[in-house]
Design a protein around this motif. Structure first.
Motif, short mmCIF file in Angstrom:
data_model
loop_
_atom_site.label_atom_id
_atom_site.label_comp_id
_atom_site.label_asym_id
_atom_site.label_seq_id
_atom_site.Cartn_x
_atom_site.Cartn_y
_atom_site.Cartn_z
N ARG A 84 0.82 -1.20 0.00
CA ARG A 84 0.00 0.00 0.00
C ARG A 84 0.86 1.26 0.00
N ILE A 85 1.95 1.21 0.74
CA ILE A 85 2.84 2.38 0.81
C ILE A 85 3.45 2.66 -0.56
N HIS A 86 3.91 1.64 -1.24
CA HIS A 86 4.47 1.87 -2.58
C HIS A 86 3.40 2.38 -3.55
N LYS A 87 2.19 1.90 -3.39
CA LYS A 87 1.10 2.40 -4.23
C LYS A 87 0.88 3.89 -3.96
N LYS A 88 0.92 4.28 -2.70
CA LYS A 88 0.79 5.70 -2.35
C LYS A 88 1.95 6.52 -2.92
N PHE A 89 3.16 5.98 -2.81
CA PHE A 89 4.31 6.66 -3.40
C PHE A 89 4.07 6.93 -4.88
N ASN A 90 3.70 5.87 -5.60
CA ASN A 90 3.59 5.96 -7.06
C ASN A 90 2.43 6.84 -7.50
N GLU A 91 1.40 6.91 -6.70
CA GLU A 91 0.27 7.78 -7.03
C GLU A 91 0.58 9.24 -6.72
N THR A 92 1.57 9.46 -5.86
CA THR A 92 1.93 10.82 -5.45
C THR A 92 2.95 11.44 -6.40
N VAL A 93 3.96 10.66 -6.79
CA VAL A 93 5.00 11.18 -7.67
C VAL A 93 5.55 10.03 -8.52
N SER A 94 5.72 10.29 -9.81
CA SER A 94 6.24 9.29 -10.73
C SER A 94 7.76 9.22 -10.62
N GLU A 95 8.31 8.05 -10.97
CA GLU A 95 9.76 7.85 -11.01
C GLU A 95 10.39 8.06 -9.62
N VAL A 96 11.41 8.93 -9.50
CA VAL A 96 12.21 9.20 -8.29
C VAL A 96 12.53 7.92 -7.50
N PRO A 97 13.17 6.94 -8.16
CA PRO A 97 13.33 5.63 -7.51
C PRO A 97 14.22 5.63 -6.28
N SER A 98 15.31 6.42 -6.27
CA SER A 98 16.17 6.36 -5.09
C SER A 98 15.49 6.98 -3.87
#
Length: 368
Positions: A84-98
């Motif tokens: 769920r946290i990664h889903k929230k990350f990805n819905e908030t901002v694209s890319e920025v993997p590090s």
């Protein structure tokens, strides 16, 4: 158990010597360290080592993204809600993997500490008995690289990786000099970091056919899968893709095109342990051996990669070299010769020196 606070430290780690690759020279290592604390006082540590060319992030932008966008999403979350946290990350901002990796790693460190288990136990247990770590030599004159390699082998190292990618003629000399210096039995790996054209790559690979190179890594630009495929079709050795794969969508394209034999997974490219597991699983389905690479990370990022590397059978090699390249690190990582040692303590298994973190920090913030 919920997260109550995230501290973010923009720090610079001192290197023993400059680190030079095809597109970059570093005299120290900029890093972003994250400290995630639960309401019960348990702490997990994470790290981001951004690269404008590879991850599309700078040191400063990564700090701001974590501070303003990603870290606030963790407050009142359970460390175990990783999907769920990664889903929230990805819905908030694209890319920025590090930036995402810095928090993902801290969450796994916390999950291990909460359960009393090393991280590798949470993601499959030990698939390998040990992790043998190579020595990585950055770009220098051929004779200097050869001397470095010879000294490493004399000290017991069994795997040498050299950075190249300047021009074909000089890189051929570098590869030949290092092979001559280390003898025929030591493994040799070559990484161009996107530094060659297709023609240069073909020339270097042809001219070093007698150097017994294990693989040539990312010979051309990350996007140029057609050239990767052409190079692979005539190469006597394996071709590894690195910068060309950040996520599972990239890897699907590589597999469909048959553009590489091997994959270099980096937590800083993929967004942390959780998405890196997806890459490893997809690579395994395609029978594509993997390596866990490094952006020259501190003990924190290094041990995160090490736990992943030892837990997946498809991950055959690693480059957990960062702690050997710093004058001083934020935590202790032990090597027995070229074998990385696991403490078997919970989480990442390291004790972070918070005083040293503060000493090397240029700016920091607290989110709660």
């Amino acid at each position: 158990m919920k997260i109550k606070k995230v501290d973010v430290f923009a720090a610079r780690l001192p290197l023993k010597e400059p680190f030079i690759i095809s597109y970059l020279r570093l005299d120290d290592m900029p890093t972003i360290l994250t400290r995630v604390e639960t309401e019960s006082g348990l702490v997990g540590w994470g790290e981001a080592v951004p690269d404008p060319i590879v991850t599309g992030e700078t040191w400063e932008s990564t700090y701001q993204i974590i501070r303003n966008e990603l870290a606030p999403l963790l407050i009142d979350e359970s460390p175990f809600s990783i999907d769920r946290i990664h889903k929230k990350f990805n819905e908030t901002v694209s890319e920025v993997p590090s930036a995402k990796a810095a928090l993902d790693i801290a969450l796994y460190d916390l999950m291990g500490k909460i359960t009393g288990q090393p991280v590798y136990q949470l993601i499959g247990g030990k698939a390998h008995e040990e992790l043998q770590v190579p020595k990585v030599i950055s770009i220098k004159e051929p004779e200097v690289m050869a001397e470095d390699a010879s000294n490493y082998v004399a000290a017991g190292c069994r795997n040498i990786k050299i950075k190249v990618g300047t021009n074909a003629a000089d890189d051929i000399k570098r590869i030949q000099a290092v092979r001559e210096a280390i003898g025929k039995d030591v493994q040799l790996r070559v990484d161009a970091n996107q530094g060659w054209s297709r023609i240069e790559a073909l020339k270097v690979i042809h001219e070093t056919a007698d150097c017994n190179v294990d693989w040539y890594e990312q010979p051309v630009k990350a996007h140029d899968l057609k050239s990767m495929k052409e190079i692979r079709s005539v190469s006597h050795a394996s071709i590894m893709i690195d910068e060309g794969v950040h996520n599972i969508h990239d890897l699907v394209d590589v597999i469909e095109m048959r553009a590489a034999d091997m994959l270099n997974i980096k937590l800083m490219k993929s967004g942390g342990i959780y998405p890196a597991l997806a890459l490893a699983n997809l690579a395994e389905a395609a029978d594509m051996p993997c390596q866990i690479g490094s952006m020259v990370e501190s003990a924190i990022g290094t041990m995160a990669g090490a736990h992943l590397a030892i837990a997946k059978s498809i991950i055959k090699t690693n480059e957990m070299v960062g702690p050997q390249m710093f004058l001083k690190d934020v935590a202790s990582v032990t090597f027995d010769g070229d074998i990385l040692q696991f403490s078997n303590q919970p989480g990442l298994g390291i004790e972070v020196d918070e005083d040293f973190v503060k000493e090397i920090t240029c700016f920091s913030c607290e989110i709660q």
